[in-house]
Design a protein around this motif. Structure first.
Motif, PDB file in Angstrom:
ATOM      1  N   VAL A  42       0.813  -1.215   0.000  1.00 18.23           N
ATOM      2  CA  VAL A  42       0.000   0.000   0.000  1.00 18.23           C
ATOM      3  C   VAL A  42       0.851   1.271   0.000  1.00 18.23           C
ATOM      4  O   VAL A  42       0.360   2.344  -0.345  1.00 18.23           O
ATOM      5  N   ALA A  43       2.122   1.191   0.350  1.00 19.63           N
ATOM      6  CA  ALA A  43       2.970   2.378   0.479  1.00 19.63           C
ATOM      7  C   ALA A  43       3.025   3.234  -0.797  1.00 19.63           C
ATOM      8  O   ALA A  43       2.851   4.454  -0.716  1.00 19.63           O
ATOM      9  N   PRO A  44       3.232   2.654  -1.981  1.00 16.35           N
ATOM     10  CA  PRO A  44       3.267   3.510  -3.181  1.00 16.35           C
ATOM     11  C   PRO A  44       1.930   4.219  -3.446  1.00 16.35           C
ATOM     12  O   PRO A  44       1.909   5.384  -3.857  1.00 16.35           O
ATOM     13  N   TRP A  45       0.855   3.540  -3.183  1.00 17.57           N
ATOM     14  CA  TRP A  45      -0.465   4.145  -3.372  1.00 17.57           C
ATOM     15  C   TRP A  45      -0.661   5.303  -2.390  1.00 17.57           C
ATOM     16  O   TRP A  45      -1.206   6.346  -2.742  1.00 17.57           O
ATOM     17  N   LEU A  50      16.658   7.708  -0.303  1.00 17.49           N
ATOM     18  CA  LEU A  50      16.472   6.769   0.812  1.00 17.49           C
ATOM     19  C   LEU A  50      15.748   5.500   0.372  1.00 17.49           C
ATOM     20  O   LEU A  50      16.153   4.388   0.732  1.00 17.49           O
ATOM     21  N   CYS A  51      14.688   5.663  -0.402  1.00 19.40           N
ATOM     22  CA  CYS A  51      13.944   4.485  -0.865  1.00 19.40           C
ATOM     23  C   CYS A  51      14.816   3.585  -1.735  1.00 19.40           C
ATOM     24  O   CYS A  51      14.789   2.358  -1.598  1.00 19.40           O
ATOM     25  N   LEU A  52      15.608   4.190  -2.628  1.00 18.46           N
ATOM     26  CA  LEU A  52      16.457   3.382  -3.506  1.00 18.46           C
ATOM     27  C   LEU A  52      17.580   2.690  -2.735  1.00 18.46           C
ATOM     28  O   LEU A  52      17.897   1.533  -3.019  1.00 18.46           O
ATOM     29  N   ILE A  53      18.162   3.378  -1.769  1.00 16.00           N
ATOM     30  CA  ILE A  53      19.217   2.750  -0.956  1.00 16.00           C
ATOM     31  C   ILE A  53      18.653   1.557  -0.193  1.00 16.00           C
ATOM     32  O   ILE A  53      19.234   0.467  -0.181  1.00 16.00           O
ATOM     33  N   LEU A  54      17.510   1.755   0.439  1.00 13.99           N
ATOM     34  CA  LEU A  54      16.898   0.662   1.208  1.00 13.99           C
ATOM     35  C   LEU A  54      16.412  -0.463   0.300  1.00 13.99           C
ATOM     36  O   LEU A  54      16.523  -1.644   0.651  1.00 13.99           O
ATOM     37  N   GLY A  72       8.447  -2.862  -2.759  1.00 16.78           N
ATOM     38  CA  GLY A  72       7.660  -1.765  -2.199  1.00 16.78           C
ATOM     39  C   GLY A  72       8.438  -0.462  -2.143  1.00 16.78           C
ATOM     40  O   GLY A  72       7.928   0.605  -2.512  1.00 16.78           O
ATOM     41  N   LEU A  73       9.683  -0.527  -1.706  1.00 16.12           N
ATOM     42  CA  LEU A  73      10.503   0.681  -1.619  1.00 16.12           C
ATOM     43  C   LEU A  73      10.867   1.220  -2.995  1.00 16.12           C
ATOM     44  O   LEU A  73      10.901   2.434  -3.208  1.00 16.12           O
ATOM     45  N   PHE A  74      11.114   0.333  -3.950  1.00 16.58           N
ATOM     46  CA  PHE A  74      11.399   0.779  -5.318  1.00 16.58           C
ATOM     47  C   PHE A  74      10.184   1.494  -5.909  1.00 16.58           C
ATOM     48  O   PHE A  74      10.325   2.533  -6.557  1.00 16.58           O
TER      49      PHE A  74
END
Length: 169
Positions: free
Chosen positions: A62-65, A101-105, A141-143
């Motif tokens: 749900v995070a990207p939404w 941050l999202c890409l690193i994680l 999800g983070l990507f």
């Protein structure tokens, strides 16, 4: 290009629906577990583990939404004291920080997934699940969150502008 955008939108909304379904099923499983305990019977052993796994899947699905719906925290006092150009500059800085941050994680979670897969690691609770799956969920999800922030940076959306009229968010 338009077909790719529609497919991506379908992915984001589809993951949000999957998250909602997982959340509803988790609710039912917990209620069932409590009811079975209340009447003095032994509840299924797997309820706790499935609930924990579902919370990870729900969060990452749900995070990207939520990023798209502007379901995030923003200090509105900044809007009151900053000029339009400062707000625009701060927004771009925030987008870049969030993307980074999202890409690193996501990268780190992806590396952990590949490593766990290579080693054949298992997450053993009341059910057995390949550990790589847990890290892969985080990576995807983070990507996708980074992709949503990139949409804002490129001007396809604005996290700090007007709210979405359809959702009130």
């Amino acid at each position: 290009m338009r077909a790719l955008a529609r497919a991506y939108d379908g992915l984001i909304f589809g993951l949000a629906w999957i998250a909602g379904l997982c959340l509803a099923l988790t609710f039912v499983a917990i209620v069932w577990d409590v009811c079975v305990r209340t009447v003095g019977l032994q509840p299924p052993d797997f309820t706790s583990a499935l609930t924990e796994y579902a919370m990870l899947v729900v969060t990452m699905a749900v995070a990207p939404w939520l990023v798209r719906l502007k379901g995030h925290v923003w200090v509105e006092a900044i809007d009151l004291v900053a000029s339009q150009s400062v707000r625009r500059w701060l927004a771009k800085l925030v987008y870049l920080a969030c993307i980074g941050l999202c890409l690193i994680l996501a990268w780190y979670a992806g590396e952990l997934a590949i490593e766990a897969w290579g080693r054949g690691e298992l997450d053993i609770r009341s059910i057995i699940l390949p550990r790589w799956f847990l890290y892969a969920v985080l990576a995807v999800g983070l990507f996708l969150c980074a992709t949503e922030f990139l949409r804002c940076l490129l001007g396809f959306d604005d996290l700090y502008g007007g709210r979405d009229e359809r959702t009130g968010a």
